[in-house]
Design a protein around this motif. Structure first.
Motif, PDB file in Angstrom:
ATOM      1  N   LYS A   8      13.751 -54.841  -8.175  1.00 46.14           N
ATOM      2  CA  LYS A   8      14.193 -53.690  -7.391  1.00 46.14           C
ATOM      3  C   LYS A   8      14.240 -54.081  -5.922  1.00 46.14           C
ATOM      4  O   LYS A   8      13.296 -54.654  -5.400  1.00 46.14           O
ATOM      5  CB  LYS A   8      13.237 -52.525  -7.588  1.00 46.14           C
ATOM      6  N   PRO A   9      15.335 -53.743  -5.258  1.00 43.04           N
ATOM      7  CA  PRO A   9      15.414 -54.045  -3.828  1.00 43.04           C
ATOM      8  C   PRO A   9      14.501 -53.122  -3.028  1.00 43.04           C
ATOM      9  O   PRO A   9      14.234 -51.995  -3.442  1.00 43.04           O
ATOM     10  CB  PRO A   9      16.879 -53.784  -3.491  1.00 43.04           C
ATOM     11  N   GLN A  10      14.024 -53.621  -1.903  1.00 39.23           N
ATOM     12  CA  GLN A  10      13.205 -52.791  -1.023  1.00 39.23           C
ATOM     13  C   GLN A  10      14.061 -51.753  -0.314  1.00 39.23           C
ATOM     14  O   GLN A  10      13.594 -50.658  -0.016  1.00 39.23           O
ATOM     15  CB  GLN A  10      12.457 -53.655  -0.013  1.00 39.23           C
ATOM     16  N   GLU A  11      15.314 -52.097  -0.036  1.00 36.63           N
ATOM     17  CA  GLU A  11      16.230 -51.133   0.575  1.00 36.63           C
ATOM     18  C   GLU A  11      17.653 -51.483   0.167  1.00 36.63           C
ATOM     19  O   GLU A  11      17.963 -52.628  -0.137  1.00 36.63           O
ATOM     20  CB  GLU A  11      16.095 -51.105   2.096  1.00 36.63           C
TER      21      GLU A  11
ATOM     22  N   VAL B  31      16.973 -58.616  -3.619  1.00 32.40           N
ATOM     23  CA  VAL B  31      15.807 -58.595  -4.501  1.00 32.40           C
ATOM     24  C   VAL B  31      15.058 -59.914  -4.360  1.00 32.40           C
ATOM     25  O   VAL B  31      15.621 -60.981  -4.647  1.00 32.40           O
ATOM     26  CB  VAL B  31      16.238 -58.399  -5.974  1.00 32.40           C
ATOM     27  N   ASN B  32      13.819 -59.857  -3.909  1.00 33.87           N
ATOM     28  CA  ASN B  32      13.001 -61.072  -3.854  1.00 33.87           C
ATOM     29  C   ASN B  32      12.837 -61.617  -5.265  1.00 33.87           C
ATOM     30  O   ASN B  32      12.551 -60.866  -6.194  1.00 33.87           O
ATOM     31  CB  ASN B  32      11.627 -60.773  -3.253  1.00 33.87           C
TER      32      ASN B  32
END
Length: 192
Positions: free
Chosen positions: A93-96, A79-80
């Motif tokens: 939210k993670p991108q993947e 998660v950025n």
């Protein structure tokens, strides 16, 4: 003049061969699709994240007489801004999702911690009146992307248990003879 051309071509050929063998000797110096480089990238990811999770769970979250942790929940994917306490929950939210090999590797590497589970959303493990708490006396860990070089990286991260037990920071993680270890922090640190 023919000798000069031959000498130049020979030098270029030797130079190309040397560069090719150097690249083969150091597969991490460039992109590669070989199974061994993929495996070593996965091993590195597991080792770095395992060091961060271990530090968060076994040291940082258990200081000061905190209750024993019953379960470890990890947001499934990097998660950025994981280290930013002011980031809205909707942005966490993670991108993947993490690859299966990474999740399996982390469970194996952290087998001596409370049970480790990967969750798609914070809401799946937080309950109660606002601000709530993590179920099963658990801790929710959020990991940022691994940034840095081959032997030294930074990983933004956070843990949250309830409104009075949380931490957001960026760890410095270095590879040493005994593996990857957290050696300190960089940037701001926030606690609740």
């Amino acid at each position: 003049m023919n000798y000069c051309k031959v000498a130049v071509l020979l030098c270029l050929s030797l130079s190309s061969a040397a560069c090719g063998s150097a690249a083969a000797a150091h597969p991490s110096s460039g992109p590669s699709t070989t199974p061994s480089s993929s495996s070593s990238a996965t091993d590195r990811t597991v080792a770095v994240y395992a060091a961060v999770i271990r530090r968060l769970v076994a040291q940082d979250a258990t200081t000061g007489g905190a209750p024993a942790i019953g379960a470890v929940y990890v947001i499934d994917g990097a998660v950025n801004g994981a280290e930013n306490p002011q980031q809205p929950l909707s942005a966490q939210k993670p991108q993947e999702a993490f690859k299966s090999a990474v999740k399996d590797g982390l469970k194996k590497a952290l087998h001596n911690l409370p049970p480790l589970s990967f969750v798609g959303a914070r809401s799946s493990v937080v309950t109660g009146e606002l601000p709530g708490h993590v179920i099963n006396r658990g801790i929710l860990v959020t990991l940022g992307p691994i940034r840095g070089g081959e032997d030294a990286v930074q990983v933004g991260s956070s843990y949250w248990m309830n409104g009075l037990a949380g931490q957001w920071l960026t760890y410095e993680v270095r590879r040493r003879d005994d593996g990857w270890n957290v050696v300190g922090t960089t940037g701001p640190v926030a606690i609740s």
